[in-house]
Design an enzyme around this catalytic site. Structure first.
Site, PDB file in Angstrom:
ATOM      1  N   GLN A  25      19.817 -36.543  -2.096  1.00  0.00           N
ATOM      2  CA  GLN A  25      19.403 -36.710  -0.678  1.00  0.00           C
ATOM      3  C   GLN A  25      19.214 -35.221  -0.078  1.00  0.00           C
ATOM      4  O   GLN A  25      19.691 -34.706  -0.860  1.00  0.00           O
ATOM      5  CB  GLN A  25      20.746 -37.064   0.250  1.00  0.00           C
ATOM      6  CG  GLN A  25      21.152 -38.592  -0.139  1.00  0.00           C
ATOM      7  CD  GLN A  25      22.264 -39.303   0.676  1.00  0.00           C
ATOM      8  OE1 GLN A  25      23.496 -39.076   0.094  1.00  0.00           O
ATOM      9  NE2 GLN A  25      22.496 -39.598   1.744  1.00  0.00           N
ATOM     10  N   SER A  26      18.574 -35.097   1.098  1.00  0.00           N
ATOM     11  CA  SER A  26      17.839 -33.800   1.391  1.00  0.00           C
ATOM     12  C   SER A  26      18.787 -32.841   1.677  1.00  0.00           C
ATOM     13  O   SER A  26      18.688 -31.591   1.426  1.00  0.00           O
ATOM     14  CB  SER A  26      16.902 -34.200   2.489  1.00  0.00           C
ATOM     15  OG  SER A  26      15.886 -35.021   1.811  1.00  0.00           O
ATOM     16  N   ALA A  27      19.816 -33.087   2.497  1.00  0.00           N
ATOM     17  CA  ALA A  27      20.753 -31.931   2.988  1.00  0.00           C
ATOM     18  C   ALA A  27      22.172 -32.359   2.531  1.00  0.00           C
ATOM     19  O   ALA A  27      22.439 -33.324   2.686  1.00  0.00           O
ATOM     20  CB  ALA A  27      20.402 -32.053   4.432  1.00  0.00           C
TER      21      ALA A  27
END
Length: 690
Positions: A25-27
């Site tokens: 997941q990106s963040a």
């Protein structure tokens, strides 16, 4: 469930290798809040088991949580996955969608190429793909392009909103120390008078000194600290204090927010192949938003531009782009503001020593160095500096009273500012100590864990208060930053005795240069064979032209008197250098530098004026060398030396080492037997090196 077509793509060769499940997941915010996405990704383990892989063959790679898929740089998990695929250890790669694996076409197609070469399958939520088949490869390529385009659209929407608000000046951005947002979201000067005073004092100090380094030294000398703001952590937004640093001064002087201007897009960031950002400073014309007067500031925009211009002039890295150099050490008064009248370039300074005095020479040599040519011109600087200094004194004298009052008022004001900042530091420490005391008294005494911590905090603040109070008392006792009686007397002397102060050796050369830069724009110098012409420009359009003769060179100043040259020429007929030096000193003669003679000076005079040496004069008179005389007499050179020291033959010394030339042998030269008898007894005096 998978269709028969999908199941047929899985072979025993695939099942013999591992299944790699990639989770990302990106963040970190998504990792903490969007837990459903993580659950869906981990559920792909069931897909792998349904296709025939055992649970022990499935490897979950989830170390890239919180990393964007825009680049493979910094994603250790993705790099591990690519390595396993390239080594042929993976039978299948599983991801919720291709955007989880990569949002960059280069990374995505590299993975597809490796999977096609090693026969690795790719599985997502929609189906199973074999990159070796054309249709599956085409579909995966389109998915990768859509994933990259999706990232672009997301960024474009976010960036568009930010830029739109920035162009209106409504974007909320982190403010530098000294500025703050009020309850309505407007930018105001920091309500803390200590913070506001420290920032204002920094700008005032730079206006007085003209140097970022001088600001740091002034704060350090006065014992002042400077505020800074916590950007992250549990104390985010709070203000701390520490000694002023050089990079902080530069950052503040280059920030237009202190001039009341809203700006956005002053830098351009470019992502490098290794994932790092390269930042480029853009000119003002290329900024996305620049709104002067958007809020209150500590200085005007004109003052901000003047400060930046002064910093650029001080920066050695700008080289010839500078219009003038900053005042530095060294006695050259015109350093940095003198211009060549021949080519128009700025001249540099070279120093040389003369009688324990450092003298400057201004040289135009930049083009000569770059193109291996002779320098344009070189001008002796001592006489030129004296003439320019006299011109400045004549210019300053009518303004001496006003200048003295201005200097005194400025120094007193700066001293009062420094004292106010130190007092504010004590007041701030007293407030924190009182706050810690009230917190400690408000706690339940039975709660010893909390009470102990609060008591330790109270003790810490009391120690900080004691240190601040001691520093303030010490500064007051020693009048740190205040004008001393000697300084006040010196300022008063400026009114009545400005020339004496200018010529005083105790006046630093840097201060003379600062005065020169206040009164001079530049000085253009042209040298001819006999004269030096200086065109002096003053602020406001005034100018003066000075003409002076070219000063004598060092060689001309050291010219030996003709009487000494004649005496040396005469004495070389009969004496060595040491003997001549003694005779000249007895006669009261001195060298061109006014010093007593010694053998080296006599030899230099002989060489400089092409006088025949004593050896040449004796040879012209027919004298023989030691080897020549020994050959004519048929004896060894040692025998000739013995005869000379015994007085049987004569010799004429031609240097201070005792080496001699001898007259030709007469009709009755010494016999060879006399040499053997003389060799049996050593001479009572040293024979020398005849």
């Amino acid at each position: 469930m998978f269709t028969d077509t999908a199941s047929s793509k899985v072979t025993a060769a695939h099942l013999s290798r591992a299944a790699l499940l990639y989770v990302r997941q990106s963040a970190l915010k998504q990792v903490l809040n969007n837990t459903e996405s993580a659950i869906r990704q981990y559920d792909l383990r069931g897909r792998a088991i349904a296709l025939g892989w055992a649970a022990g063959q499935i490897t979950v790679i989830d170390i890239d949580q919180g990393h964007s898929g825009a680049s493979a740089a910094g994603r250790e998990g993705f790099q591990q996955l690519v390595a396993e695929v390239s080594l042929g250890r993976a039978g299948i790669v599983l991801g919720l969608e291709c955007s989880r694996l990569a949002r960059n076409s280069a990374d995505w197609h590299q993975l597809l190429e490796l999977c096609g070469l090693t026969g690795t399958l790719i599985c997502d939520e929609d189906g199973l793909y074999d990159p070796r088949t054309f249709n599956d490869r085409l579909l995966l390529g389109m998915k990768g392009q859509m994933s990259e385009a999706e990232l672009h659209f997301i960024r474009a929407r976010l960036r568009g909103g930010i830029v739109s608000k920035a162009r209106r000046g409504e974007l909320t951005t982190p403010l530098p120390v000294g500025l703050a947002y009020d309850a309505a979201g407007h930018v105001i000067l920091d309500p803390d008078t200590a913070v506001r005073g420290a920032v204002a004092h920094l700008f005032a100090t730079f206006a007085a000194t003209g140097s970022a380094t001088a600001c740091v030294k002034a704060f350090s000398t006065a014992g002042l600290s400077f505020p800074w703001r916590h950007r992250a952590g549990p104390r985010k937004g709070e203000t701390g204090w520490k000694p002023l640093a050089h990079h902080v001064v530069l950052r503040i002087l280059h920030n237009p927010r202190y001039a009341g201007a809203f700006t956005f897009g002053r830098h351009r960031d470019i992502r490098l192949p290794d994932g790092k950002l390269s930042r480029t400073v853009l000119p003002r014309e290329e900024w996305i938003s620049f709104i002067p007067g958007a809020h209150s500031g500590y200085l005007t925009l004109e003052q901000y531009d003047a400060n930046r211009a002064r910093l650029a002039a001080n920066a050695a890295a700008h080289g010839r782009d500078r219009t003038a150099g900053p005042p530095r050490e060294g006695p050259a008064l015109l350093q940095g503001i003198i211009i060549c009248g021949t080519c128009g370039q700025r001249m540099t300074v070279r120093y040389h020593q003369r009688r324990s005095r450092l003298l400057p020479t201004y040289a135009c040599q930049r083009d000569g160095i770059e193109h291996a040519r002779r320098i344009c011109q070189a001008v002796p600087g001592a006489g030129l500096d004296d003439r320019i200094g006299q011109l400045l004194i004549d210019t300053l004298t009518p303004l001496a009273i006003e200048a003295a009052l201005t200097v005194s008022a400025e120094l007193e004001h700066r001293a009062d500012q420094a004292d106010a900042l130190r007092a504010a530091h004590v007041e701030r420490a007293r407030y924190h100590a009182d706050l810690a005391r009230r917190r400690y008294l408000a706690v339940d005494p039975a709660n010893r864990l909390v009470a102990g911590t609060l008591e330790a905090d109270w003790n810490t603040t009391l120690r900080a208060l004691s240190q601040a109070q001691d520093a303030y008392d010490h500064a007051r006792k020693n009048n740190t930053g205040q004008l001393t009686d000697a300084q006040k007397t010196r300022i008063q002397q400026l009114v009545t005795d400005l020339p004496a102060i200018w010529d005083d050796p105790a006046t630093p050369a840097r201060e003379r240069k600062r005065i020169a830069r206040l009164l001079l724009t530049d000085v253009t110098v042209t040298r001819t064979r006999d004269t030096i012409t200086a065109h002096v420009r003053l602020p406001g359009g005034q100018h003066h032209t000075l003409t002076m003769p070219v000063p004598p060179t060092a060689a001309q100043m050291r010219k030996t008197p003709q009487a000494a040259i004649t005496a040396v020429d005469q004495l070389l007929d009969h004496h060595t250098h040491a003997q001549i030096a003694g005779i000249l000193n007895d006669r009261g003669l001195t060298s061109g530098e006014g010093r007593p003679f010694h053998p080296l000076i006599v030899r230099n005079i002989r060489d400089d004026y092409d006088l025949r040496s004593r050896e040449q004069r004796l040879r012209d008179a027919g004298m023989l060398t030691l080897a020549e005389l020994a050959s004519q007499l048929g004896v060894s050179t040692g025998t000739v030396k013995n005869w000379y020291h015994a007085g049987l033959i004569t010799g004429h010394p031609y240097n201070d080492k005792g080496q001699c030339l001898y007259p030709p042998p007469g009709k009755n030269p010494p016999a060879r037997a006399q040499g053997r008898k003389l060799s049996e007894r050593r001479p009572t005096t040293p024979a020398g090196n005849a």
